[in-house]
Design a protein around this motif. Structure first.
Motif, PDB file in Angstrom:
ATOM      1  N   VAL A  86       0.843  -1.198   0.000  1.00 33.24           N
ATOM      2  CA  VAL A  86       0.000   0.000   0.000  1.00 33.24           C
ATOM      3  C   VAL A  86       0.878   1.247   0.000  1.00 33.24           C
ATOM      4  O   VAL A  86       2.094   1.174   0.215  1.00 33.24           O
ATOM      5  N   GLY A  87       0.228   2.387  -0.246  1.00 34.40           N
ATOM      6  CA  GLY A  87       0.897   3.668  -0.135  1.00 34.40           C
ATOM      7  C   GLY A  87       0.222   4.491   0.944  1.00 34.40           C
ATOM      8  O   GLY A  87      -1.002   4.444   1.072  1.00 34.40           O
ATOM      9  N   LEU A  88       1.019   5.222   1.718  1.00 37.30           N
ATOM     10  CA  LEU A  88       0.471   6.023   2.804  1.00 37.30           C
ATOM     11  C   LEU A  88       0.756   7.502   2.575  1.00 37.30           C
ATOM     12  O   LEU A  88       1.868   7.880   2.179  1.00 37.30           O
ATOM     13  N   ARG A  89      -0.230   8.329   2.809  1.00 45.07           N
ATOM     14  CA  ARG A  89      -0.021   9.784   2.867  1.00 45.07           C
ATOM     15  C   ARG A  89      -0.006  10.155   4.342  1.00 45.07           C
ATOM     16  O   ARG A  89      -0.995   9.938   5.054  1.00 45.07           O
ATOM     17  N   VAL A  90       1.091  10.703   4.802  1.00 46.84           N
ATOM     18  CA  VAL A  90       1.270  11.009   6.216  1.00 46.84           C
ATOM     19  C   VAL A  90       1.323  12.519   6.412  1.00 46.84           C
ATOM     20  O   VAL A  90       2.024  13.231   5.686  1.00 46.84           O
ATOM     21  N   LYS A  91       0.548  12.981   7.408  1.00 46.45           N
ATOM     22  CA  LYS A  91       0.530  14.401   7.743  1.00 46.45           C
ATOM     23  C   LYS A  91       0.536  14.558   9.252  1.00 46.45           C
ATOM     24  O   LYS A  91      -0.274  13.932   9.947  1.00 46.45           O
ATOM     25  N   ASP A  92       1.442  15.385   9.742  1.00 46.96           N
ATOM     26  CA  ASP A  92       1.579  15.626  11.183  1.00 46.96           C
ATOM     27  C   ASP A  92       1.728  14.322  11.950  1.00 46.96           C
ATOM     28  O   ASP A  92       1.177  14.139  13.042  1.00 46.96           O
ATOM     29  N   GLY A  93       2.457  13.376  11.361  1.00 44.93           N
ATOM     30  CA  GLY A  93       2.770  12.129  12.040  1.00 44.93           C
ATOM     31  C   GLY A  93       1.669  11.090  12.008  1.00 44.93           C
ATOM     32  O   GLY A  93       1.810  10.026  12.631  1.00 44.93           O
ATOM     33  N   LYS A  94       0.581  11.348  11.302  1.00 49.88           N
ATOM     34  CA  LYS A  94      -0.511  10.388  11.233  1.00 49.88           C
ATOM     35  C   LYS A  94      -0.891  10.110   9.782  1.00 49.88           C
ATOM     36  O   LYS A  94      -0.855  11.007   8.933  1.00 49.88           O
TER      37      LYS A  94
END
Length: 420
Positions: A86-94
């Motif tokens: 899978v691919g993850l989009r991470v923002k502010d550590g989440k």
């Protein structure tokens, strides 16, 4: 133009009744903290769709109801398993987004193989990223993207089955409850629009005419105040008017009516065979008071509720014929006919339909709100829920049977319209 107006009013009645019902479910589900994925009017293919906040609002092709799709109570859950890339989009550590396809086209994502995943309770995902094991917290409103569609994750505390039985029961009962509230309001509105007959009337008015009848052909209009007939004053005595009409079968009569403040002379010849002119009358009316309106709405709801249960009782005891049943087609046809009579009559009819919709949905029939309340009640008594698979099967079978009955009734309604 009249036909367009009638069609518009008919569609509007159904739209309002269904929308207010589903809004009850929607509002109390949101109050309970349940994630509402979709608020839909109609069934079948989508005609219009827009997303606001967490909920997608849709208008669908078949205008035969609607639904509110809640998390934990719907089938559209995207599965992610260990070993899946899978691919993850991470923002502010989440993690705010999971991408399940077209990963090569995604930019600024973390790509890896799922080692461990929990998006319901602990909200985390562990990835193998080129041999390195990395753990990420997951945002409680993270989205899963696949095949051009996005699905918001539903932590366990946002799912329908996780909230208390009381909150779930309220979310289900709120649909019929809103129909009852709407019915009360519409009955009250009807009385305000129609008014109350004066105790000692001094005037008689035309409330409508039959198409093609002598009254309509002579030019009598709705709202005309009938002052004299053949020189005799009518006053508020509608019986006197009826006697004069019957006594003049086949003979021309001279009527004087007041219309828009002007006296208008009209010649009317009652039908020779029936002695009728095809006229609907109404007495002199006055505005209803507040307490009078409140009492009327309450007593009318009580009377109509009794009649509805009497009709339902005949169905239970099989004391009916197929022609006694009416589906969406027959209801729409009746609504269109009543819409031609005027807005007050349509308002009263909409109140009856809203009351019927609320009562019908509370019946303990599988797939209806009443059946769901029954299962919630059993859970409250037993202290544990009924097996979801068994409950789902009951609702599925009930829904299939309702749809079959709907097809049969609709077919019969269409045949009746063709014959007429």
């Amino acid at each position: 133009m009249e036909m367009i107006q009638v069609v518009f009013l008919t569609v509007l009645v159904f739209f309002v009744l269904v929308t207010i019902h589903e809004f009850g479910h929607f509002y109390f589900a949101k109050r309970a903290g349940i994630l509402v994925r979709e608020f839909a009017i109609g069934f079948g293919p989508k005609l219009f769709s827009i997303k606001r906040g967490e909920t997608r609002y849709t208008l669908r092709l078949l205008p035969a109801g609607g639904f509110v799709r809640m998390a934990g109570d719907d089938p559209e859950i995207v599965e992610m398993q260990p070993g899946q890339t899978v691919g993850l989009r991470v923002k502010d550590g989440k993690v705010t987004r999971f991408y399940l396809d077209r990963l090569d086209e995604r930019s600024q994502i973390v790509r890896g193989e799922i080692v461990k995943l929990d998006i319901e309770r602990e909200l985390f995902v562990t990835l193998d990223v080129d041999g390195d094991i990395e753990r990420y917290d997951v945002h409680p409103q993270a989205l899963v993207m696949t095949r051009g569609q996005e699905t918001q994750i539903a932590p366990v505390d946002r799912q329908f089955g996780s909230v208390s039985t009381g909150k779930r029961a309220m979310a289900i009962f709120a649909g019929p409850m809103m129909n009852f509230i709407l019915a009360f309001f519409l009955f009250a509105l009807y009385l305000q629009m129609a008014g109350v007959a004066v105790e000692h009337p001094s005037k008689v008015f035309v409330s409508g005419t039959e198409t093609g009848a002598p009254a309509a052909e002579s030019g009598l209009h709705k709202g005309d105040w009938i002052k004299t007939v053949n020189g005799a004053e009518i006053g508020g005595d509608s019986n006197l008017l009826i006697e004069k009409i019957q006594a003049s079968a086949g003979k021309p009569m001279e009527w004087v009516v007041e219309r828009d403040g002007q006296n208008v002379t009209i010649n009317v010849t009652p039908d020779k065979a029936t002695g009728k002119v095809g006229l609907y009358l109404r007495p002199e009316m006055r505005q209803a008071g507040f307490f009078e309106t409140f009492k009327f709405a309450g007593t009318t709801m009580a009377d109509m509720t009794e009649r509805i249960f009497q009709s339902l009782g005949k169905i239970v005891t099989l004391d009916f014929k197929l022609d006694d049943l009416g589906g969406p087609v027959r209801t729409a046809d009746m609504t269109a006919q009543i819409a031609k009579q005027g807005l007050p009559e349509l308002t009263s009819w909409a109140a009856v339909l809203s009351l019927y919709l609320g009562i019908f949905n509370l019946l303990p029939i599988p797939a209806l709100d009443g059946s769901r309340l029954l299962f919630i009640g059993l859970e409250a008594v037993r202290g544990k829920p009924v097996d979801p698979n068994r409950e789902g099967m009951v609702h599925f079978i009930g829904f299939a049977m309702l749809m079959l009955l709907m097809v049969v009734v609709t077919y019969n309604d269409i045949l009746r319209l063709v014959k007429n």
